[in-house]
Design a protein around this motif. Structure first.
Motif, mmCIF file in Angstrom:
data_model
loop_
_atom_site.group_PDB
_atom_site.id
_atom_site.type_symbol
_atom_site.label_atom_id
_atom_site.label_comp_id
_atom_site.label_asym_id
_atom_site.label_seq_id
_atom_site.Cartn_x
_atom_site.Cartn_y
_atom_site.Cartn_z
ATOM 1 N N GLU A 51 0.905 -1.169 -0.165
ATOM 2 C CA GLU A 51 0.173 -0.179 -0.006
ATOM 3 C C GLU A 51 1.011 1.232 0.054
ATOM 4 O OE1 GLU A 51 -4.125 1.706 2.373
ATOM 5 O OE2 GLU A 51 -2.931 -0.084 3.121
ATOM 6 N N ILE A 52 1.933 1.284 0.695
ATOM 7 C CA ILE A 52 2.923 2.322 0.838
ATOM 8 C C ILE A 52 3.550 2.448 -0.631
ATOM 9 C CG2 ILE A 52 4.939 3.381 1.748
ATOM 10 C CD1 ILE A 52 4.070 1.717 4.553
ATOM 11 N N ALA A 53 3.774 1.337 -1.278
ATOM 12 C CA ALA A 53 4.583 1.431 -2.465
ATOM 13 C C ALA A 53 3.939 2.151 -3.529
ATOM 14 C CB ALA A 53 5.027 0.134 -2.941
ATOM 15 N N ARG A 54 2.540 1.764 -3.448
ATOM 16 C CA ARG A 54 1.459 2.124 -4.277
ATOM 17 C C ARG A 54 1.217 3.650 -4.196
ATOM 18 N NH1 ARG A 54 -2.986 0.457 -7.496
ATOM 19 N NH2 ARG A 54 -4.926 1.620 -7.428
ATOM 20 N N GLN A 55 1.184 4.091 -2.966
ATOM 21 C CA GLN A 55 0.938 5.382 -2.996
ATOM 22 C C GLN A 55 2.172 6.626 -3.257
ATOM 23 O OE1 GLN A 55 -1.960 6.972 -1.513
ATOM 24 N NE2 GLN A 55 -1.304 9.252 -1.775
ATOM 25 N N ALA A 56 3.196 5.872 -3.123
ATOM 26 C CA ALA A 56 4.527 6.557 -3.326
ATOM 27 C C ALA A 56 4.691 6.399 -4.731
ATOM 28 C CB ALA A 56 5.762 5.880 -2.433
ATOM 29 N N GLY A 57 4.409 5.386 -5.584
ATOM 30 C CA GLY A 57 4.840 5.175 -6.701
ATOM 31 C C GLY A 57 6.299 4.732 -6.992
ATOM 32 N N LEU A 58 6.635 3.866 -5.640
ATOM 33 C CA LEU A 58 7.882 3.353 -5.749
ATOM 34 C C LEU A 58 7.587 1.714 -5.799
ATOM 35 C CD1 LEU A 58 9.507 5.337 -2.853
ATOM 36 C CD2 LEU A 58 10.096 5.517 -5.528
ATOM 37 N N SER A 59 8.758 0.934 -5.810
ATOM 38 C CA SER A 59 8.799 -0.655 -5.864
ATOM 39 C C SER A 59 8.846 -0.964 -4.373
ATOM 40 C CB SER A 59 10.089 -1.142 -6.601
ATOM 41 O OG SER A 59 11.137 -0.933 -5.580
ATOM 42 N N GLU A 60 8.128 -2.309 -4.056
ATOM 43 C CA GLU A 60 8.020 -2.820 -2.823
ATOM 44 C C GLU A 60 9.380 -2.905 -2.184
ATOM 45 O OE1 GLU A 60 5.337 -6.051 -2.322
ATOM 46 O OE2 GLU A 60 3.976 -5.191 -3.800
ATOM 47 N N ALA A 61 10.301 -3.443 -3.051
ATOM 48 C CA ALA A 61 11.673 -3.499 -2.638
ATOM 49 C C ALA A 61 12.213 -2.497 -2.165
ATOM 50 C CB ALA A 61 12.464 -4.106 -3.649
ATOM 51 N N THR A 62 12.064 -1.283 -2.747
ATOM 52 C CA THR A 62 12.667 -0.026 -2.305
ATOM 53 C C THR A 62 11.956 0.846 -0.899
ATOM 54 O OG1 THR A 62 13.022 0.941 -4.627
ATOM 55 C CG2 THR A 62 12.949 2.496 -2.805
ATOM 56 N N VAL A 63 10.743 0.583 -0.902
ATOM 57 C CA VAL A 63 9.939 0.797 0.356
ATOM 58 C C VAL A 63 10.682 0.059 1.376
ATOM 59 C CG1 VAL A 63 7.683 0.843 1.405
ATOM 60 C CG2 VAL A 63 7.891 1.740 -0.764
ATOM 61 N N ASP A 64 10.661 -1.409 1.311
ATOM 62 C CA ASP A 64 11.141 -2.214 2.146
ATOM 63 C C ASP A 64 12.553 -1.795 2.670
ATOM 64 O OD1 ASP A 64 10.821 -4.841 3.856
ATOM 65 O OD2 ASP A 64 12.705 -5.206 2.665
ATOM 66 N N ARG A 65 13.528 -1.444 1.860
ATOM 67 C CA ARG A 65 15.000 -1.055 2.330
ATOM 68 C C ARG A 65 14.655 0.284 3.251
ATOM 69 N NH1 ARG A 65 16.038 -2.146 -3.067
ATOM 70 N NH2 ARG A 65 16.199 -0.012 -3.644
ATOM 71 N N VAL A 66 13.886 1.309 2.693
ATOM 72 C CA VAL A 66 13.695 2.565 3.422
ATOM 73 C C VAL A 66 13.051 2.214 4.963
ATOM 74 C CG1 VAL A 66 12.488 4.830 3.605
ATOM 75 C CG2 VAL A 66 13.174 4.064 1.563
ATOM 76 N N LEU A 67 12.147 1.337 5.022
ATOM 77 C CA LEU A 67 11.563 1.039 6.500
ATOM 78 C C LEU A 67 12.161 0.452 7.256
ATOM 79 C CD1 LEU A 67 7.784 0.150 5.015
ATOM 80 C CD2 LEU A 67 8.606 2.302 5.960
ATOM 81 N N ASN A 68 13.121 -0.432 6.671
ATOM 82 C CA ASN A 68 14.053 -1.386 7.599
ATOM 83 C C ASN A 68 15.366 -0.820 7.476
ATOM 84 O OD1 ASN A 68 12.422 -3.860 8.427
ATOM 85 N ND2 ASN A 68 11.899 -3.593 6.265
ATOM 86 N N ASN A 69 15.624 0.566 7.097
ATOM 87 C CA ASN A 69 17.070 1.131 7.159
ATOM 88 C C ASN A 69 18.283 0.453 6.536
ATOM 89 O OD1 ASN A 69 15.948 3.730 8.766
ATOM 90 N ND2 ASN A 69 15.894 2.422 10.411
ATOM 91 N N ARG A 70 18.063 -0.102 5.474
ATOM 92 C CA ARG A 70 18.970 -1.031 5.080
ATOM 93 C C ARG A 70 20.084 -0.359 4.144
ATOM 94 N NH1 ARG A 70 14.593 -4.998 4.050
ATOM 95 N NH2 ARG A 70 14.763 -6.684 5.550
ATOM 96 N N GLY A 71 19.811 1.000 3.728
ATOM 97 C CA GLY A 71 20.723 1.530 3.153
ATOM 98 C C GLY A 71 20.545 1.728 1.655
ATOM 99 N N GLY A 72 21.349 2.269 1.030
ATOM 100 C CA GLY A 72 21.498 2.383 -0.617
ATOM 101 C C GLY A 72 20.399 2.998 -1.099
ATOM 102 N N VAL A 73 19.805 3.949 -0.263
ATOM 103 C CA VAL A 73 18.483 4.539 -0.742
ATOM 104 C C VAL A 73 18.695 6.175 -0.604
ATOM 105 C CG1 VAL A 73 16.028 5.103 -0.495
ATOM 106 C CG2 VAL A 73 17.029 2.700 -0.049
ATOM 107 N N ARG A 74 18.231 6.862 -1.750
ATOM 108 C CA ARG A 74 18.642 8.166 -1.857
ATOM 109 C C ARG A 74 17.689 8.949 -0.588
ATOM 110 N NH1 ARG A 74 18.288 7.847 -7.180
ATOM 111 N NH2 ARG A 74 16.143 8.375 -7.133
ATOM 112 N N GLU A 75 18.110 9.943 -0.053
ATOM 113 C CA GLU A 75 17.401 10.651 1.020
ATOM 114 C C GLU A 75 16.132 11.167 0.371
ATOM 115 O OE1 GLU A 75 17.572 14.956 3.637
ATOM 116 O OE2 GLU A 75 19.510 14.028 2.664
ATOM 117 N N SER A 76 15.976 11.493 -0.990
ATOM 118 C CA SER A 76 14.829 12.114 -1.757
ATOM 119 C C SER A 76 13.739 10.856 -1.587
ATOM 120 C CB SER A 76 15.189 12.546 -2.878
ATOM 121 O OG SER A 76 15.531 11.422 -3.602
ATOM 122 N N THR A 77 14.308 9.598 -2.047
ATOM 123 C CA THR A 77 13.321 8.544 -1.758
ATOM 124 C C THR A 77 12.884 8.146 -0.551
ATOM 125 O OG1 THR A 77 14.489 7.517 -3.717
ATOM 126 C CG2 THR A 77 13.385 6.155 -2.409
#
Length: 353
Positions: free
Chosen positions: A10-36
């Motif tokens: 649901e978050i990925a759909r709202q943000a227009g991002l992939s689920e993998a990207t959202v998962d990395r952000v939510l779990n602080n896995r790194g490799g994601v731009r600050e803007s993302t």
């Protein structure tokens, strides 16, 4: 990232991002731009707000509002849409906002093309305020080809494949401004400054044409001084108006088609010049304040909540969620608002819509 009750999908759909990207952000896995990361946080914030406003039940639509306009107007449109969400039954409308004040047309086109090509969170409708340029028209065509209905707001793209236009009759609005200025100036001498944010917005061009035609018929003796490309932004607007006033000492009235009215009045004040009549558009926060202080003569306003309701209904019709003819096709009514018939003042700082 604060806790939330929403699935990653649901978050990925709202943000227009992939689920993998959202998962990395939510779990602080790194490799994601600050803007993302900010996009993910904004998506969660939007979901919180929408959950508070409406019950997520029934058929759901995800719509995108893409606008090039000053922040004061974009915020007013967003407030108008969100105020209408609870009444938009039988469907639930979920919204994403893509606002910019100015910039190259290519950036706007890129935004529209992303909406046309995303599969994980594809838009089901676009409400668009954009300049009337060939590349924008082509981007609307690509959205249509992708099955995404487009409704233009306030300013039209008549050569495009947009499904409908929602807003006022801009030529009639311009003629109304000419009538009011002529009545209020009366026999007093003075030229009239017309101020556009850009010559590429069809709605502004039509207002100017309606104004010029009516002035030519009703008051052919008055000289019109055209000013454009202020983008409705205060710093640019102030300098352009100062230059116009220095070049023409007889300007006594203003028809503000594109905004930036605080800056316009500052320019008159800086030269100790009188603005005898000032007609503007839309009861945004700035204009509401100026009208209450008697700095504007009148504001030509229309019900943005009604416009947003119509735009959403048109999109729902396109997907078969409402029967044809549900959304009226007539232009929005033009309201002449003066300091004496303003809406009641809100107790908070909420924008008038």
């Amino acid at each position: 990232m604060p806790s939330h009750p929403y699935p990653i999908r649901e978050i990925a759909r709202q943000a227009g991002l992939s689920e993998a990207t959202v998962d990395r952000v939510l779990n602080n896995r790194g490799g994601v731009r600050e803007s993302t990361a900010r996009e993910v946080q904004q998506a969660i914030t939007d979901l919180h707000r929408q959950r508070d406003q409406i019950r997520l039940g029934g058929r759901s639509f995800l719509i995108d509002i893409v606008m090039q306009a000053p922040e004061r107007f974009s915020s007013t449109v967003q407030g108008a849409l969100e105020a209408e969400l609870p009444a938009l039954h039988p469907a639930v409308m979920r919204s994403r906002f893509h606002f910019r004040e100015t910039g190259p047309a290519g950036e706007l086109v890129a935004t529209l093309d992303r909406l046309a090509t995303k599969r994980q969170s594809q838009s089901q409708g676009v409400i668009l305020k954009a300049p009337d340029l060939p590349e924008v028209t082509a981007a609307v065509g690509r959205l249509t080809t992708a099955g995404i209905p487009v409704v233009t707001l306030v300013t039209d793209l008549p050569a495009s494949s947009r499904l409908a236009y929602v807003g006022i009759d801009n030529r009639a609005a311009g003629a109304t401004a000419a009538y009011l200025i002529g009545q209020w100036l009366g026999d007093r001498p003075g030229n009239v400054l017309t101020s556009l944010s850009s010559g590429f917005f069809r709605g502004e061009e039509e207002r100017e044409m309606g104004f010029r035609s009516a002035m030519r018929t009703l008051h052919p003796q008055r000289t019109l001084v055209e000013m454009t490309e202020g983008q409705g932004l205060d710093a640019t607007q102030r300098e352009l108006v100062l230059d116009a006033l220095k070049r023409d000492s007889d300007i006594r009235a203003v028809y503000s088609i594109g905004g930036g009215n605080i800056a316009t009045l500052e320019a008159f004040g800086a030269l100790d010049r009188e603005c005898a009549v000032f007609i503007a558009h839309d009861l945004d926060h700035d204009n509401t304040r100026l009208l209450r202080r008697r700095r504007l003569s009148a504001v030509l306003h229309h019900d943005l909540r009604q416009d947003m309701r119509r735009a959403c209904q048109i999109i729902m019709q396109a997907h078969g969620a409402l029967p044809a003819g549900t959304a009226p096709s007539l232009p929005s009514a033009i309201q002449v608002v003066t300091p004496y018939n303003m809406p009641p003042e809100e107790p908070s700082t909420t924008l008038d819509g």
